[in-house]
Design a protein around this motif. Structure first.
Motif, PDB file in Angstrom:
ATOM      1  N   TRP A  58     -44.913 -94.152  46.142  1.00 42.44           N
ATOM      2  CA  TRP A  58     -45.514 -95.555  46.566  1.00 42.44           C
ATOM      3  C   TRP A  58     -47.028 -95.815  46.484  1.00 42.44           C
ATOM      4  O   TRP A  58     -47.540 -96.836  47.131  1.00 42.44           O
ATOM      5  CB  TRP A  58     -45.384 -95.742  48.260  1.00 42.44           C
ATOM      6  CG  TRP A  58     -43.824 -95.800  48.652  1.00 42.44           C
ATOM      7  CD1 TRP A  58     -43.166 -94.948  49.132  1.00 42.44           C
ATOM      8  CD2 TRP A  58     -42.921 -96.811  48.537  1.00 42.44           C
ATOM      9  NE1 TRP A  58     -41.763 -95.403  49.570  1.00 42.44           N
ATOM     10  CE2 TRP A  58     -41.664 -96.450  49.068  1.00 42.44           C
ATOM     11  CE3 TRP A  58     -42.839 -98.081  47.927  1.00 42.44           C
ATOM     12  CZ2 TRP A  58     -40.634 -97.375  49.068  1.00 42.44           C
ATOM     13  CZ3 TRP A  58     -42.040 -99.041  47.871  1.00 42.44           C
ATOM     14  CH2 TRP A  58     -40.672 -98.598  48.344  1.00 42.44           C
ATOM     15  N   TYR A  61     -48.132 -99.405  45.435  1.00 39.05           N
ATOM     16  CA  TYR A  61     -48.067-100.440  46.502  1.00 39.05           C
ATOM     17  C   TYR A  61     -49.264-100.005  47.461  1.00 39.05           C
ATOM     18  O   TYR A  61     -49.758-101.006  47.967  1.00 39.05           O
ATOM     19  CB  TYR A  61     -46.679-100.270  47.218  1.00 39.05           C
ATOM     20  CG  TYR A  61     -45.512-100.912  46.162  1.00 39.05           C
ATOM     21  CD1 TYR A  61     -45.472-102.201  46.045  1.00 39.05           C
ATOM     22  CD2 TYR A  61     -44.924 -99.953  45.425  1.00 39.05           C
ATOM     23  CE1 TYR A  61     -44.460-102.656  45.102  1.00 39.05           C
ATOM     24  CE2 TYR A  61     -43.885-100.479  44.437  1.00 39.05           C
ATOM     25  CZ  TYR A  61     -43.748-101.846  44.317  1.00 39.05           C
ATOM     26  OH  TYR A  61     -42.858-102.232  43.524  1.00 39.05           O
ATOM     27  N   ALA A 262     -46.393-102.867  39.904  1.00 39.11           N
ATOM     28  CA  ALA A 262     -46.271-103.377  41.188  1.00 39.11           C
ATOM     29  C   ALA A 262     -46.844-104.763  41.558  1.00 39.11           C
ATOM     30  O   ALA A 262     -46.268-105.451  42.500  1.00 39.11           O
ATOM     31  CB  ALA A 262     -47.159-102.339  41.962  1.00 39.11           C
ATOM     32  N   ILE A 266     -44.572-107.487  43.715  1.00 46.08           N
ATOM     33  CA  ILE A 266     -45.149-108.333  44.962  1.00 46.08           C
ATOM     34  C   ILE A 266     -45.333-109.771  44.458  1.00 46.08           C
ATOM     35  O   ILE A 266     -44.945-110.518  45.562  1.00 46.08           O
ATOM     36  CB  ILE A 266     -46.279-107.863  45.345  1.00 46.08           C
ATOM     37  CG1 ILE A 266     -46.231-106.219  45.910  1.00 46.08           C
ATOM     38  CG2 ILE A 266     -47.208-108.220  46.105  1.00 46.08           C
ATOM     39  CD1 ILE A 266     -47.489-105.448  46.084  1.00 46.08           C
TER      40      ILE A 266
END
Length: 293
Positions: A58, A61, A262, A266
């Motif tokens: 992750w 992010y 990412a 988003i």
């Protein structure tokens, strides 16, 4: 469901398969972007990532969401969408309604139409626009992001054609009953034009949400950047900053490819949340509003 399946012809099954394949082809790039955003940078750089994450992480992010600047930029973009979308909505209706009337009812209609079309083909350019915004004292304000696109001409044309498709008899009946222009607009034209209004609203929302270049031009300080401008300059900021050892170790786990993926994920989430509510109006509105009668 069983009765429906029994009524299907062999050709119907073929069409279902083809449509399903087309849907998968449309979803494949989105899924691949999501997979890249949660994969290890070395696997992405080596081309090992296909449609399953490799060394799931992750970190991209966390880099985007771990700073207060991200949420500040998100709030600015949300404010821009709400303010700019509302402004576009109101002005588009107020411009399209008189332009949809007959020449006998609005004698200067053709002049205004040609003025609007001229602005679609020609504009003052980047530098004159910047000087105008600066001279008006709008730099580093939300108005610098929403006022230059306050009247989207393409949306005006779509809505004008939709209004013109509404039967004249309805307007004439309203006039005979004593209805004035505002009553006709708010109680007759606007309710009947919901599909077109949903379409132009979607265009406005997507345009404001995805715009990033004007943030670079009209915002002199990073704390005033909208979300798209913020995430566009994030890679440049990472590459140019003087980083300490801990930051270098942390950033060594990501790459431009994973970070850009990412960003895309988003950025498209809000639009994906809005679109299902407007989708049923979209096709109907764009088809009727795009044909001039």
């Amino acid at each position: 469901m069983n009765q429906i399946m029994k009524k299907l012809e062999p050709l119907d099954y073929l069409l279902i398969v083809l449509v399903s394949l087309a849907a998968l082809l449309c979803l494949a790039p989105i899924w691949y972007t999501v997979v890249v955003s949660v994969s290890d940078k070395a696997a992405v750089a080596a081309g090992l990532v296909r449609f399953i994450p490799v060394d799931f992480t992750w970190i991209s992010y966390q880099t985007l969401l771990g700073e207060s600047a991200f949420f500040r930029a998100f709030g600015i973009s949300l404010e821009r969408v709400l303010l700019g979308g509302a402004l576009n909505f109101v002005l588009t209706i107020l411009v399209a309604y008189p332009l949809s009337q007959r020449d006998a009812d609005f004698r200067s209609r053709r002049v205004y139409v040609w003025v609007l079309i001229f602005t679609m083909l020609f504009n003052g350019g980047l530098i004159p626009t910047y000087l105008t915004i600066k001279s008006l004292g709008l730099m580093n304000s939300i108005w610098a992001l929403v006022l230059p696109t306050a009247v989207p001409v393409f949306n005006v044309i779509l809505l004008t054609n939709f209004f013109r498709s509404i039967p004249r008899e309805l307007r004439e009946a309203g006039v005979m009953d004593g209805a004035g222009p505002w009553y006709l607009l708010l109680r007759m034209y606007v309710p009947l034009a919901l599909p077109a209004l949903a379409t132009v609203t979607l265009f406005s929302v997507v345009g404001h949400w995805n715009s990033f270049f004007d943030g670079f031009i009209y915002m002199n300080r990073p704390e005033h950047y909208p979300l798209q401008t913020y995430i566009q300059q994030l890679v440049v900021q990472i590459n140019m900053q003087n980083l300490d050892t801990a930051a270098i170790v942390e950033l060594s786990k990501i790459s431009n490819k994973t970070l850009n993926a990412a960003k895309i994920v988003i950025s498209m989430i809000p639009i994906l949340l809005i679109y299902p509510f407007l989708q049923r109006y979209f096709i109907h509105g764009i088809m009727i509003g795009s044909v001039k009668e």
